[in-house]
Design an enzyme around this catalytic site. Structure first.
Site, PDB file in Angstrom:
ATOM      1  N   PRO A  74       0.797  -1.203   0.000  1.00 24.76           N
ATOM      2  CA  PRO A  74       0.000   0.000   0.000  1.00 24.76           C
ATOM      3  C   PRO A  74       0.854   1.290   0.000  1.00 24.76           C
ATOM      4  O   PRO A  74       1.989   1.271   0.466  1.00 24.76           O
ATOM      5  CB  PRO A  74      -0.805  -0.105   1.301  1.00 24.76           C
ATOM      6  CG  PRO A  74      -0.749  -1.538   1.684  1.00 24.76           C
ATOM      7  CD  PRO A  74       0.583  -2.026   1.202  1.00 24.76           C
ATOM      8  N   LEU A  75       0.256   2.348  -0.506  1.00 25.22           N
ATOM      9  CA  LEU A  75       0.892   3.661  -0.514  1.00 25.22           C
ATOM     10  C   LEU A  75       0.230   4.509   0.560  1.00 25.22           C
ATOM     11  O   LEU A  75      -0.984   4.696   0.543  1.00 25.22           O
ATOM     12  CB  LEU A  75       0.737   4.296  -1.889  1.00 25.22           C
ATOM     13  CG  LEU A  75       1.144   5.758  -2.043  1.00 25.22           C
ATOM     14  CD1 LEU A  75       2.613   5.955  -1.711  1.00 25.22           C
ATOM     15  CD2 LEU A  75       0.847   6.242  -3.466  1.00 25.22           C
TER      16      LEU A  75
END
Length: 231
Positions: free
Chosen positions: A2-3
């Site tokens: 994830p970012l």
């Protein structure tokens, strides 16, 4: 992936920012079961007047220690998201002294075609990252595999029980490789060079187990890996 985009009110020193990032990453790895090196974080500090975060009528009191985390990720289950919220609140409180009332988390989901990690390629679509993520899950699982389980030996597409090592290599149509009797994995030409680090970890684990690291005390049977096949 994830970012994580993390917004805070200015005033934190670099050590506090680092602790915040490290702690958030630990929570993401545990909740979403992503690899340790799957780490993408962006922090921005704002003057107090640039962030307005009320409580939607929930009676939550905020302070200038407010942390807003916006996470962009592939699709996750409801249980994984709820676990992430709880872990973030717990770990940031314990490790960073953050009041859970000062934590806001939002998740935005997307799909495999929405990610490129470099080189102008969509690595989820090319299959490069499927191997990395699958290998990570199986390595993590193999480390805690109960001794009473045995490997599933593959021959001609049929799977039969054996007394070999626990199966730790995932099934994926884009990958083919085998391990010989000494636990040495031979890499095939379809395994991308960028997957080398995870592949080396699997090879080292196989070698340790083939040398008898997984044998139970008093068990005289040799435990060697005869064949691993991925389809």
């Amino acid at each position: 992936m994830p970012l994580l985009y993390i917004d805070v009110i200015e005033g934190r020193d670099p050590g506090e920012i680092k602790a915040l990032l490290d702690t958030a990453h630990v929570a993401v790895v545990e909740a979403f079961e992503v690899p340790e090196r799957d780490r993408y974080q962006v922090v921005k500090s704002h003057p107090a007047g640039e962030i307005v975060a009320l409580d939607t009528g929930l009676g939550i009191d905020r302070s200038e220690q407010l942390v807003i985390i916006h996470l962009v990720s592939r699709r996750r289950t409801r249980a994984q998201k709820e676990r992430l919220y709880a872990l973030l609140a717990e770990r940031l409180r314990d490790d960073c002294g953050l009041d859970p009332a000062d934590l806001i988390v939002s998740v935005t989901e997307n799909d495999d075609e929405d990610w490129s990690f470099g080189s102008g390629r969509a690595q989820f679509l090319t299959g490069e990252l499927h191997w990395v993520f699958a290998a990570n899950r199986h390595v993590r699982f193999a480390r805690g595999w109960p001794r009473r389980f045995r490997n599933a030996e593959t021959s001609g597409g049929a799977v039969r029980q054996s007394r070999a090592l626990p199966l730790i290599v995932p099934h994926h149509s884009a990958i083919r490789h085998q391990a010989d009797g000494q636990g040495v994995i031979r890499q095939s030409d379809v395994v991308k060079p960028g997957m080398r680090a995870r592949f080396d970890e699997l090879r080292a684990l196989a070698a340790r187990r083939a040398r008898g690291a997984s044998a139970q005390p008093g068990d005289g049977r040799a435990r060697t890996c005869t064949q691993w096949s991925v389809r």
